[in-house]
Design an enzyme around this catalytic site. Structure first.
Site: not given
Ligand code: ARE
Ligand code: CA
Length: 453
Positions: A154, A190
């Protein structure tokens, strides 16, 4: 698997799916069950040839203030204390490493920020430290010991490739109870790389496969009718995607099916748009580019306001006590209890058999009508034809296949050498008459040597 490590219990909102991306410790105690349940599941899967790949969240720890995780470990994100590991203040990046005033990632155009500052406000682990790397490697080796076959890393974009290499280099070989000796875990990273940012997916390719987010975006556009299918003749690396052997491909994932994390809700197709979704999934499984991942979801009620789903957070189907509901399998093979199980849909599951039958074969016999009707074979092993036009497809096409009667595995199943759907006859020179109504429930057909009557 959703992240199996101990995570926060969120009450606002109530038990969202994303609580599992906020680790509290590396104990195997999550919403999915405890260590014993995990070990039992992995062992039962391996015993029937089902390999298990776990989602690994090690870029950060929970951001949720003071609380107790699923397994009872306390945490305090304010003082950077996670005694369940244990991690303390020295194990995280701070102002010396991250230059933003908020401490959060503010600009994806700055690779240092992306890797050293906080993703979504979550404390960012100092993976350059030997102690931190050791704790992470111990966690992964624990999973390997229990029989896990590999990992989804992740937020790999948010970790320095050198740090990840330092961790992956410490991993044990897979458990020889189920795997032959000397086998290493399958790893995929990822990394959302849609272009336009300094961090490239290719920085991670020497350490495993890399998620190719452009793939689902291109196919979502095409099967939503915003890009003609004829262009797919050249679909692959020349479209600006990774080398096919480096790419892990998918139509949607758990983020972008909710409109986040790369793609956009108006582009990505999901089970909510089942007709184009089945077509796009079949195309993916028929096409040799990349290693495909089939999505499997649960249903939730969307509440879209201004292009955003306000029900984004809703977790899996649950009982009164918030325990996750069982996946029920109905007599017709579909799932109940709120589980969508795209992987069981006939049109998708049968295309997995198609892919296996065509393994190693390149695309041949490409045909299109100059618009949204396409067909191609995989050598002389399989043939698919798709009609995404507003008029019928009626053509005599070269399938590449040996003469015979084949089961169309989209309209039916191949069982006991018979077919519950339509059959397609291929003559001695490989030619078949293909007719697909544009108003068919599934406007595509697929035949392969593994389903010859
Ligand atoms: C939650 C709340 C937030 C709060 C946070 C901490 O929603 O408001 O700030 O908690 O309290 C998942 C959810 C998040 C969640 C998080 C933790 O999606 O909403 O936050 O869990 O509970 C970037 C990253 C990429 C990431 C995406 C979502 O680069 O790695 O954001 N994806 C992975 C997983 C997610 C997960 C996380 C990572 C965190 O697949 O499910 O988050 O572990 C452009 C950029 C991308 C960026 C994207 C964001 O496209 O190029 O890099 O992705 O914008 O939309
Ligand atoms: Ca980081």
């Amino acid at each position: 698997l959703s992240p199996p490590s101990e995570h926060i219990v969120s009450t606002n909102p109530s038990h969202p799916w994303w609580q599992r991306y906020q680790p509290v410790s590396y104990q195997l105690n999550s919403r999915s069950g405890n260590r014993a349940a995990f070990a039992d599941m992995v062992s039962r899967c391996n015993n029937v040839g089902v390999r298990v790949y776990a989602d690994i969240v090690v870029n950060h720890m929970a951001a949720a203030g003071i609380g107790t995780g699923y397994g009872g470990s306390s945490y305090d994100s304010g003082s950077l204390s996670y005694p369940g590991v244990p991690f303390g203040p020295n194990d995280f990046n701070g102002p010396a490493e991250c230059s933003t005033s908020s401490g959060n990632i503010e600009n994806y155009g700055d690779a240092n920020q992306v890797r050293n500052c906080r993703l979504l406000g979550m404390p960012d682990l100092a993976l350059g430290k030997d102690y931190v790397r050791g704790k992470v490697a111990d966690y992964l080796n624990d999973l390997i010991g229990l029989g896990v076959a590999g990992f989804r890393i992740d937020a790999a974009k948010h970790m320095w490739p050198g740090d990840l290499a330092g961790i992956l280099g410490r991993l044990n070989n897979l458990n020889t109870q189920w795997f032959s000796s000397g086998k290493q875990p399958f790893v995929f990273h990822e990394v959302i790389d849609l272009g336009g940012e300094p961090i490239k997916g290719s920085e991670y390719k020497s350490m495993g496969r890399v998620t190719e987010f452009k793939y689902g975006k291109f196919l979502g556009k095409a099967f939503r009718g915003r890009d003609q299918l004829k262009w797919l003749e050249t679909f692959g690396q020349s479209w600006g995607m990774l080398h096919p052997f480096d790419a892990l491909v998918f139509i949607d994932n758990h983020d972008n099916q909710r409109g986040e994390g790369g793609g956009g809700m108006d582009t990505i197709v999901t089970f909510f748009e089942s007709r184009p979704y089945k077509m796009a999934s079949a195309f993916m499984l028929a096409h040799p580019y990349g290693l495909p991942r089939v999505m499997s979801s649960y249903h939730w009620d969307r509440h879209i306001v201004g292009g955003e789903d306000h029900n984004y957070w809703i977790g899996p189907p649950h009982n009164e006590d918030w325990s996750t509901k069982d996946v029920i399998v109905n007599a017709d093979g579909t799932c109940g209890n709120g589980w969508v199980c795209e992987h069981r849909w006939r049109q998708i599951a049968n295309m997995v058999a198609f892919r296996n039958a065509c393994d190693g074969e390149e695309i041949s016999n490409w045909w299109d009508n100059g618009n949204n009707q396409i067909a191609f074979s995989r050598g002389n092993k399989g043939f698919i034809a798709i009609n995404n036009d507003g008029n019928g497809l009626d053509a005599t096409l070269q399938t590449g296949l040996p003469a015979g009667l084949y089961c169309d595995v989209i309209s039916g199943d191949f069982v006991n050498r018979g077919c519950s759907g339509h059959t397609i006859s291929v003559d001695g020179s490989g030619i078949a008459h293909i007719s697909i109504s544009n108003s068919a429930e599934d406007p595509f057909i697929a035949i392969h040597v593994g389903a010859k009557i």
